[in-house]
Design an enzyme around this catalytic site. Structure first.
Site, PDB file in Angstrom:
ATOM      1  CD  GLN A 204      -2.798  -1.388   0.178  1.00 28.88           C
ATOM      2  OE1 GLN A 204      -3.787  -0.674   0.145  1.00 28.88           O
ATOM      3  NE2 GLN A 204      -2.566  -2.308  -0.759  1.00 28.88           N
ATOM      4  CB  ALA A 245     -11.625   0.440   2.583  1.00 30.98           C
ATOM      5  CG  HIS A 246      -7.364   0.292  -0.208  1.00 30.63           C
ATOM      6  ND1 HIS A 246      -6.492  -0.695  -0.568  1.00 30.63           N
ATOM      7  CD2 HIS A 246      -8.564  -0.106  -0.683  1.00 30.63           C
ATOM      8  CE1 HIS A 246      -7.127  -1.632  -1.235  1.00 30.63           C
ATOM      9  NE2 HIS A 246      -8.381  -1.291  -1.318  1.00 30.63           N
ATOM     10  CG  ASN A 247      -6.868   4.059  -3.060  1.00 27.18           C
ATOM     11  OD1 ASN A 247      -6.531   2.886  -2.961  1.00 27.18           O
ATOM     12  ND2 ASN A 247      -6.015   5.025  -3.305  1.00 27.18           N
TER      13      ASN A 247
END
Length: 350
Positions: A204, A245-247
């Site tokens: 990540q 969560a990511h992004n």
């Protein structure tokens, strides 16, 4: 007048309210209609609590003009167009949370601060805190006990970080933010590629960018981006135990209640309200001004502002079981209706 005692006239001036009754009456706290005493202020914002107005022992009550006639002639009142907003403004007068007034940099002997960290004046670091390499901390920041701030982070002025917070490397946090205990910011997003019946972890490489005046509730987790950053814009308020969560990108002034989860790469617009325990699938877009009620599951993009819900409301168990039984029969019922319609059309054609 002591620092925590105010006359009604003083309070009215602070919130642009009108005094009904004696403006020299002194109050020293704020409480609910049910529990307030003669030296405390209360408020009526929700009509559901009107039933407690007649019996309240509060020294004064904040009400709007429409509710003023519900008050007895002996009751003192602050008349304000928005009693809940007035309550919110005045609540800060009696906040018992200790605020540091130190004009000097103060780091506890049991804190660990890297030599390359750049820390401005009026910053306080509590016992057990760890501040990594090349961290930049602006003036007026408070860092609680046992909080860890990873390398290359930036913390804006007047931000307050509580105890046991974990901020991973490369996170940027704006001015005047409030981060409660147990928050994790910048942990790895859930990124894995299937391989040979197992999983290969995807590094990540993005970070987390948090705007000014953001509040993050206890034990909430905000994952770092896979490539681009995860972004929480100015004025967002996040309740406890939320998963971002990511992004993910969350637009300005959006509010999200506890236990909600937002899957990766979803974009949420400005001025949205998301009820507690809601779930939002990944790679979706939610436009500005959307209100999602509690425990809603969002599985498609919402392109129009408005109120959205899913699921069924609570019922007595016996009725719920009947409802579920009928729900399972919908396909058969739809087929039967279709056959009846065809038969009716055939008969009409004769």
């Amino acid at each position: 007048m002591s620092s925590n005692q105010y006359t009604l006239a003083e309070l009215a001036k602070m919130i642009d309210a009108t005094v009904q009754g004696d403006g020299s009456v002194v109050v020293s706290g704020i409480a609910t209609l049910q529990s307030a005493t003669a030296n405390e202020l209360s408020f009526l914002a929700n009509p559901a609590y009107e039933k407690y107005l007649e019996g309240t022992k509060a020294g004064a009550v904040i009400v709007n003009a429409k509710m003023l006639d519900k008050c007895s002639e002996q009751m003192h009142a602050l008349v304000h167009a928005n009693p809940y907003l007035a309550y919110a403004q005045l609540s800060h007068l009696w906040d018992k949370q200790v605020q540091s007034n130190s004009a000097e940099f103060s780091v506890h002997p049991k804190a660990v601060v890297a030599e390359s960290a750049n820390i401005k004046s009026q910053v306080n670091v509590a016992a057990g805190a760890v501040i990594g390499e090349r961290v930049s901390i602006a003036s007026g920041v408070s860092i609680g006990a046992n909080t860890v701030i990873g390398d290359d982070c930036v913390i804006g002025a007047d931000t307050r970080i509580s105890s046991n917070v974990a901020i991973y490397h490369g996170v940027s946090i704006g001015k005047a933010c409030v981060i409660h205990a147990g928050v994790v910011i910048g942990s790895d997003g859930f990124g894995f590629a299937p391989v040979n019946g197992g999983w290969l972890k995807i590094s990540q490489l993005g970070g987390v960018v948090i705007g000014d005046e953001v509040e993050i509730g206890a034990n909430t987790t905000i994952d770092r981006g896979a490539l681009d950053d995860t972004v929480i814009e100015k004025g967002v308020i996040l309740d406890n135990q939320i998963q971002v969560a990511h992004n993910v990108r969350i637009g300005q002034n959006t509010a999200i209640a506890a236990c909600s989860a937002i899957a990766g790469s979803t974009v949420i617009g400005k001025n949205c309200i998301i009820g507690g325990a809601s779930g939002i699938a990944g790679h979706l877009t939610i436009t500005d001004g959307v209100h999602i009620t509690a425990m809603t599951m969002v599985i498609k993009s919402l392109n129009e502002p408005g109120v959205y819900s899913s699921g069924t409301g609570v019922q007595p168990n016996a009725k719920w079981r009947k409802s579920i039984a009928r729900l399972r029969q919908l396909d058969k019922m739809a087929d039967r209706i279709k056959r009846l319609e065809l038969a009716l059309k055939s008969k009409e054609a004769e």
